[in-house]
Design an enzyme around this catalytic site. Sequence first.
Site, PDB file in Angstrom:
ATOM      1  N   TYR A 159      54.576  64.634  44.955  1.00 37.36           N
ATOM      2  CA  TYR A 159      54.421  64.974  43.537  1.00 37.36           C
ATOM      3  C   TYR A 159      52.952  65.007  43.103  1.00 37.36           C
ATOM      4  CZ  TYR A 159      59.453  64.825  42.663  1.00 37.36           C
ATOM      5  OH  TYR A 159      60.811  65.086  42.653  1.00 37.36           O
ATOM      6  N   HIS A 174      66.092  67.586  42.630  1.00 37.03           N
ATOM      7  CA  HIS A 174      64.860  68.378  42.625  1.00 37.03           C
ATOM      8  C   HIS A 174      65.198  69.795  43.058  1.00 37.03           C
ATOM      9  CE1 HIS A 174      60.720  69.614  43.502  1.00 37.03           C
ATOM     10  NE2 HIS A 174      61.209  70.149  44.607  1.00 37.03           N
ATOM     11  N   GLU A 213      57.397  72.338  50.623  1.00 32.55           N
ATOM     12  CA  GLU A 213      58.250  71.155  50.474  1.00 32.55           C
ATOM     13  C   GLU A 213      59.237  71.026  51.637  1.00 32.55           C
ATOM     14  OE1 GLU A 213      57.959  71.322  45.585  1.00 32.55           O
ATOM     15  OE2 GLU A 213      59.873  71.767  46.550  1.00 32.55           O
ATOM     16  N   ASN A 242      66.747  62.469  37.003  1.00 27.83           N
ATOM     17  CA  ASN A 242      67.517  63.669  36.678  1.00 27.83           C
ATOM     18  C   ASN A 242      68.252  64.291  37.866  1.00 27.83           C
ATOM     19  OD1 ASN A 242      65.291  64.710  37.901  1.00 27.83           O
ATOM     20  ND2 ASN A 242      64.607  65.971  36.181  1.00 27.83           N
ATOM     21  N   LYS A 286      68.287  62.954  44.144  1.00 30.37           N
ATOM     22  CA  LYS A 286      67.361  61.856  43.850  1.00 30.37           C
ATOM     23  C   LYS A 286      68.065  60.487  43.882  1.00 30.37           C
ATOM     24  CE  LYS A 286      64.239  64.781  41.108  1.00 30.37           C
ATOM     25  NZ  LYS A 286      63.430  64.864  39.861  1.00 30.37           N
TER      26      LYS A 286
END
Length: 139
Positions: free
Chosen positions: A51, A117, A128, A114, A11
């Site tokens: 998302y 993913h 995805e 965080n 990320k």
Amino acid sequence: MSNNRTFTMIKPDAVQDGHIGNIIHDITNAGFKIVAMKLTQLSSVKAGEFYAIHKERPFYGELVEFMSSGPIVAAVLEKENAVADFRTLIGTTNPADAAEGTIRAKYARSIGENAVHGSDSDENAAIESSFHFSGVETF
Ligand code: IDP
Ligand code: MG
């Protein structure tokens, strides 16, 4: 896609913080083979689509803004039991609760930012992966 592949993104926080190399090292050390990979950036529209499942959650707007804020590394990984084993390798959503040595414990900033993913099912791994990669980009 069979149960030996999962999809990941490094990320924007972890790219910004200079952790790409260390995270890829941890991933390959854990026995995952990289079968697709690229440095890219999500538009806010694409991040919103990716998302969409979280649309009703209170953090959705913040998540979409964060995930489109800078470059990411997208990748497809191969290993037996890939989805579950990768979730174990990255640790819990909130890095404050993540087991020692997990990628989120080592590199994440916060529950929102965080670091990585990881797909939550074989079905979502396939969806995805094809969201980010075409057939000729996946080996
Ligand atoms: P996961 O990434 O561990 O599967 P999800 O519940 O699917 O966690 O949430 C997707 C992403 O949304 C998380 O990785 C994180 O970036 C963000 N997120 C989850 N919960 C919160 C929160 O309480 N505040 C802000 N962002 C959150
Ligand atoms: Mg999830």
